[in-house]
Structure formats: C-alpha cells, structure tokens
Design an enzyme around this catalytic site. Structure first.
Site, PDB file in Angstrom:
ATOM      1  N   CYS A 127      32.417 -22.956  65.698  1.00  8.47           N
ATOM      2  CA  CYS A 127      31.766 -21.763  65.125  1.00  8.47           C
ATOM      3  C   CYS A 127      31.303 -20.763  66.182  1.00  8.47           C
ATOM      4  CB  CYS A 127      30.603 -22.178  64.236  1.00  8.47           C
ATOM      5  SG  CYS A 127      31.141 -23.226  62.874  1.00  8.47           S
ATOM      6  N   HIS A 268      25.353 -16.692  63.354  1.00  5.82           N
ATOM      7  CA  HIS A 268      26.409 -17.452  62.675  1.00  5.82           C
ATOM      8  C   HIS A 268      25.965 -17.773  61.248  1.00  5.82           C
ATOM      9  CE1 HIS A 268      29.261 -20.350  61.503  1.00  5.82           C
ATOM     10  NE2 HIS A 268      28.511 -21.407  61.749  1.00  5.82           N
ATOM     11  N   ASN A 298      30.124 -20.156  54.926  1.00  7.97           N
ATOM     12  CA  ASN A 298      30.287 -20.372  56.368  1.00  7.97           C
ATOM     13  C   ASN A 298      31.781 -20.262  56.698  1.00  7.97           C
ATOM     14  OD1 ASN A 298      30.505 -21.381  58.953  1.00  7.97           O
ATOM     15  ND2 ASN A 298      29.139 -23.123  58.612  1.00  7.97           N
TER      16      ASN A 298
END
Ligand code: UT7
Length: 380
Positions: A127, A268, A298
């Site tokens: 990520c 994030h 996500n």
C-alpha cells in the site's frame, strides 16, 4: 528515513513536478450488502461502515487485469498534461497484484501506451507503492536518468482477496491512478518537496499472500487459502497509525512546515478511523483532510493517488497549496511526501481491455500478430 537534506523551503531549487494526473476505476460498483451476500459473511453493513468508513467499492470483472487498469490511468495522466503526444521516458508500476508473477507488468503497459523501448519496471511496496514510486522516480529525474517519468499505481485486489473472509473481503477495491512528472522547481504547483520512506521486515507476516512465491510455490500450497491475501487487522491498525504519523511528521520536519500549514492531507485509504487518528496526532483539522474511502474502499497501492485525483477533480484545493501524503502497507512499508497541490486537469478513464494477442499465455494459442514489429535476428 528522509531524502537527503536540501535548501530550506521556499528557496527555489530543482525538483520533480506533477504535470499530469489520471485515474481509472472499473465501472461495477459493489455495496457492502452485496459483498456480504456474495461471501455469506458473518458481518453487517453497520459494522463495516462504522469500523472502516467503507460503503461501497469498485470491482473489476474477470476480463480486466491490473495492467488494463494501469494502461487506462496512465493514458489519462498523459492526457492531463495537455500534451497528448507526450511520451514519458520511464514507466514505474507500483503493484502487488501484477498480471502475472513473471514478467513484470510495466513493460507491457509501456508497450500498450506506445512509449517505445523505455525502461519499465514493477515496484512492490504494497500500500506504500505509489509513494515509494514517487520517491524513486523523482530521485531518478533529479539524477538525470529520466526527464518525464510516469508513475502508475494499479491494483486488482479482488484477484487475491478471499470473498469468504470477513476480515478482508469488505475492505478492498480495484483501481489505478497515475502521475506524469517533469523537471521543475520547488515553487511551482505540483512540486515534490520532500519524501520520507522506510520498512520493517520483522513484521512481514502481518500482511501476506503465503503461496505463489519461491518460499511456497503455488503448486505446492497445501490449501486454497494460502493463495489469498491475509491480514492481521488489529495489529496492522496499531502499526499503521504509529508509522504514518511518524513518517508524515518526518516529511513535514524535512520540509520545514508545521502541521497547521498543511492545507491538504491525504493518507492511505485503509480505514477512516486510522486516517482520523493519524491526522489528529499530527494536528491537521478535518477541513484539510481529503479522501474517498467511503466510495472506493482500500485500493492498496492506488489509494493515495486515486484520492488525490478525486480531490483535485473536485477542485478541493487551490494549486500550490501545501500538501501532505502518507501511506502504510505490507512489508511493513511506509512513506510520506510533501508537495504543492498540482495544477493539472485530472482525467479519468475506464479500464482498457487487453488486445487479443496477449491472451496467448492463457490459451496457448499464439496467434500471429500483424501489428507487432519483430526485429529479424539471424542466428550466429
Ligand atoms: O492496507 C494495508 C493496511 N491495512 C490497514 O491499515 C488495515 C488495518 N486494520 C483495520 O482497518 C481494522 O483492524 C479492521 C477493519 C481490519 C478490523 O477492525 P477493528 O476495529 O480493528 O476490529 P478488530 O480486529 O479489533 O476486531 C474486533 C471484533 C473482533 O471480535 P472479538 O474478538 O472482539 O469478539 C473481531 O472478530 O470484531 C470482529 N470482527 C468483525 N465483526 C463483524 C472482525 N471483522 C469483523 C467483521 N464483521 N467484518
């Protein structure tokens, strides 16, 4: 670890500047209720929205790959520069879900974009991938190794997430986003100022796909479950807050900014509670926090540039405004960047299906390709 110290902002100095910004989302929207029904999950819409802030996500169907998403986002970013004929001279693709374990997906994306024989490679930082990519590409640009690198972050987590796992299935979505960089200086909108990045492989087991690598080849995996993405959510949560807050703080300090000067904060998009905790720790008020977790979930490495593209498309901030990006992911890895809000008209695109000839690896039917220029090489 922050990048080498530079002259204090706002002194003018050479740096990489975001000249184009693009994104791509699969058209199919899937609600929490649909995710729950599909996997027969022991959870509720209320639990998912309350604990994560996620209401829906986009999922790519079986015919769409990470490379398809990446190609569309990259083309959108090139269009956004205002010079559709621009040919980036390096392509870096941040992804944890490449089209195939071998080769890297980036060269094929570069080929589909018609970039010619440019260097193209994948970068795997989960990520944190986009911000690792941004740090890498801007360093290469400043070294003179390239002038207009294209940084793409693309993920198809629906290919590795277990639809029957309530710990992960409700969290992830598919997407891509990309930026084109050009040389410029630190006073321009889009200028990248400082980066901070780091890792802790001692905690590598917190986020994993156990099988499919050299340690446990897919062919030897005892269970189907080993091929899926697994995450120890509660432990990851604690690391995510601590690492992003520390890394973002280091990037701010290297830039010479106070948190109160930041007008745009994008973290994030893993969990709204994590994002709030990080921003609270840093002292960034809610009106300066931007994100889109509610609508896309996500999207792993693509989440930071996707949220940036979304906010820029909405005109959320004035070009040149002090901006802070931060990310955290498997590895463990984390990274942050300070920049001035870009002044590029964001473009979005639907994923581009792969041309027929790329199917030969699947059906072992290598149809002749009239478009492909093969250089004839005679044997010695
Ligand atoms: O993108 C890479 C980085 N990823 C992240 O940063 C994600 C970090 N982690 C998280 O976002 C959160 O930890 C999760 C969303 C994964 C989980 O939320 P949480 O508030 O941390 O829940 P928890 O893991 O502490 O679990 C609390 C309870 C547990 O039950 P017990 O042990 O208290 O009885 C879980 O079993 O909630 C249970 N639980 C669920 N219940 C309903 C866990 N997942 C679910 C679920 N539905 N989907």
């Amino acid at each position: 670890m922050t990048s080498p110290p530079s002259a204090p902002f706002p002194g003018r100095r050479a740096t990489a500047v975001i000249a184009g910004l693009g994104s791509s989302l699969p058209p199919r929207e899937v609600t929490n209720t649909q995710v729950i029904a599909r996997g027969g999950l022991d959870t509720t819409d209320e639990w998912i929205t309350g604990r994560t802030g996620i209401h829906r996500r986009r999922l790519a169907g079986p015919g769409v790959s990470t490379g398809d998403l990446a190609t569309a986002a990259a083309r959108a970013a090139i269009d956004s520069t205002g010079s559709p004929g621009l040919r980036p001279d390096l392509l870096l693709l941040a992804t944890t879900t490449p089209d195939r374990p071998c080769p890297a997906t980036a060269p094929e994306v570069a080929h589909r974009l018609g970039l010619g024989p440019v260097p193209a490679f994948d970068l795997a930082a989960v990520c944190s991938g986009f911000l690792y990519g941004l740090a890498t590409a801007s360093a290469l640009l400043r070294s003179g190794a390239c002038r207009t690198p294209l940084v793409v972050a693309a993920e198809k987590y629906s290919a590795i997430v277990d639809p029957f796992d309530r710990d992960t299935a409700p969290l992830f979505g598919d997407a891509a986003a990309a930026v084109v960089l050009r040389p410029g200086d630190t006073t321009e909108p889009g200028a990248l100022l400082e980066t901070d990045w780091g890792s802790d492989g001692g905690e590598s087991d917190l986020i994993t796909v156990a099988a499919g690598g050299s340690r446990l080849p897919a062919t030897e995996a005892p269970g189907r479950g080993d091929r899926y993405f697994r995450m120890r959510g509660r432990q990851v949560y604690a690391h995510a807050v601590r690492r992003m807050a520390a890394s973002a703080g280091a990037a701010l300090a290297a830039t010479g900014w106070q948190a109160r000067e930041v007008q745009a904060f994008i973290g994030h998009q893993a969990n709204q509670r994590i994002l709030d905790a990080v921003a609270d720790r840093l002292g960034i008020p809610p009106r300066h926090r931007f994100g889109n977790i509610r609508d896309v979930g996500n999207t792993a490495g693509a989440s930071v540039p996707l949220a940036l593209a979304d906010a820029a498309a909405r005109g959320a901030c004035r070009p040149g405004a002090p901006t802070l990006l931060t990310a955290f992911g498997g590895g463990l890895t984390w990274a942050s960047a300070t920049l001035l809000w870009p002044d590029a008209p964001v473009r979005t695109a639907v994923p581009e299906p792969r041309p027929r000839r790329h199917d030969h690896d699947r059906d072992h039917d290598p149809a002749p390709d009239p478009d492909h220029d093969h250089e004839e090489v005679s044997p010695p």
